[in-house]
Design a protein around this motif. Sequence first.
Motif, short mmCIF file in Angstrom:
data_model
loop_
_atom_site.label_atom_id
_atom_site.label_comp_id
_atom_site.label_asym_id
_atom_site.label_seq_id
_atom_site.Cartn_x
_atom_site.Cartn_y
_atom_site.Cartn_z
N TYR A 1 0.83 -1.20 0.00
CA TYR A 1 0.00 0.00 0.00
C TYR A 1 0.87 1.25 0.00
N TYR B 1 0.42 5.41 0.89
CA TYR B 1 -0.41 6.47 1.46
C TYR B 1 0.38 7.77 1.42
N GLN C 1 0.64 11.52 3.52
CA GLN C 1 0.24 12.19 4.76
C GLN C 1 0.82 13.60 4.76
N GLY D 1 0.25 17.28 9.69
CA GLY D 1 -0.87 17.43 10.60
C GLY D 1 -2.16 16.79 10.14
N GLN D 2 -2.10 16.04 9.05
CA GLN D 2 -3.32 15.42 8.50
C GLN D 2 -3.30 13.90 8.68
N GLY D 3 -4.40 13.28 8.35
CA GLY D 3 -4.49 11.83 8.38
C GLY D 3 -3.86 11.21 7.14
N LEU D 4 -3.97 9.91 7.02
CA LEU D 4 -3.40 9.20 5.88
C LEU D 4 -4.38 9.20 4.71
N PHE E 1 -5.20 7.47 1.21
CA PHE E 1 -4.92 6.28 0.41
C PHE E 1 -4.57 6.68 -1.02
N LEU F 1 3.99 7.21 2.73
CA LEU F 1 4.14 6.01 3.55
C LEU F 1 3.80 4.77 2.74
N PHE G 1 4.04 -0.69 8.41
CA PHE G 1 4.43 0.54 7.74
C PHE G 1 5.94 0.76 7.80
N GLY G 2 6.43 1.41 6.74
CA GLY G 2 7.79 1.92 6.76
C GLY G 2 7.83 3.26 7.46
N GLU G 3 9.02 3.86 7.51
CA GLU G 3 9.19 5.14 8.20
C GLU G 3 8.76 6.31 7.33
N ARG H 1 9.91 11.62 3.19
CA ARG H 1 9.42 13.00 3.31
C ARG H 1 9.84 13.77 2.07
#
Lengths: 111, 116
Positions: free
Chosen positions: B33, B35, B37, B40-43, B45, B91, B107-109, B112
């Motif tokens: 998967y 994602y 982000q 300050g927000q959610g994930l 998809f 992510l 999940f991976g790290e 960014r």
Amino acid sequence: LAKTTQPISMDSYEGQEVNITCSHNNIATNDYITWYQQFPSQGPRFIIQGYKTKVTNEVASLFIPADRKSSTLSLPRVSLSDTAVYYCLVNPVDSSYKLIFGSGTRLLVRP
Amino acid sequence: GAGVSQSPSNKVTEKGKDVELRCDPISGHTALYWYRQRLGQGLEFLIYFQGNSAPDKSGLPSDRFSAERTGESVSTLTIQRTQQEDSAVYLCASSLGGRAHTGELFFGEGSRLTVL
């Protein structure tokens, strides 16, 4: 897809029990309820999963009423390190599936 | 490795350049998967793979975004002609897929991405 609704944020103090409730009115018969925890600058981490009644592990408990339209994540005696974002998901198992994370609940634990 | 590995961990690029983000899933995990982000927000998809196929690409924001997976292993997310709004953490997660799927994602790290 079952949509979930959670509080945006919650505050607590060290040593208290924290209960985060998630609403999922359209949950399907084959959906499970899964909770994740995310610390800053990290990917989310699986906490607990359940289908009905109560599930407990070393981290948390998950309470699911008979109608399964909501669920409650319970964190006993929180510490500062429990400050994180908590996500509730509903998903089928036994098949890969698009997993939707909502905005989550930001829990702040104060000294 | 034991976990999901993503690279680069940090990428700064100029608007208009293309970027590639890589994900190495846990060995044996057939589902993968992506994602996004924002701060300050959610994930959000983006896409998921079962094996090398992508049954659901509905989350890709625009045709500038594409992803592929080869050998039921490594996946690459490519963003062409990057825009400042693409700045986010990307992510990757993997899981046992198919009938072994439990809903537990690893999940991976994250990577960014900053677009100047």
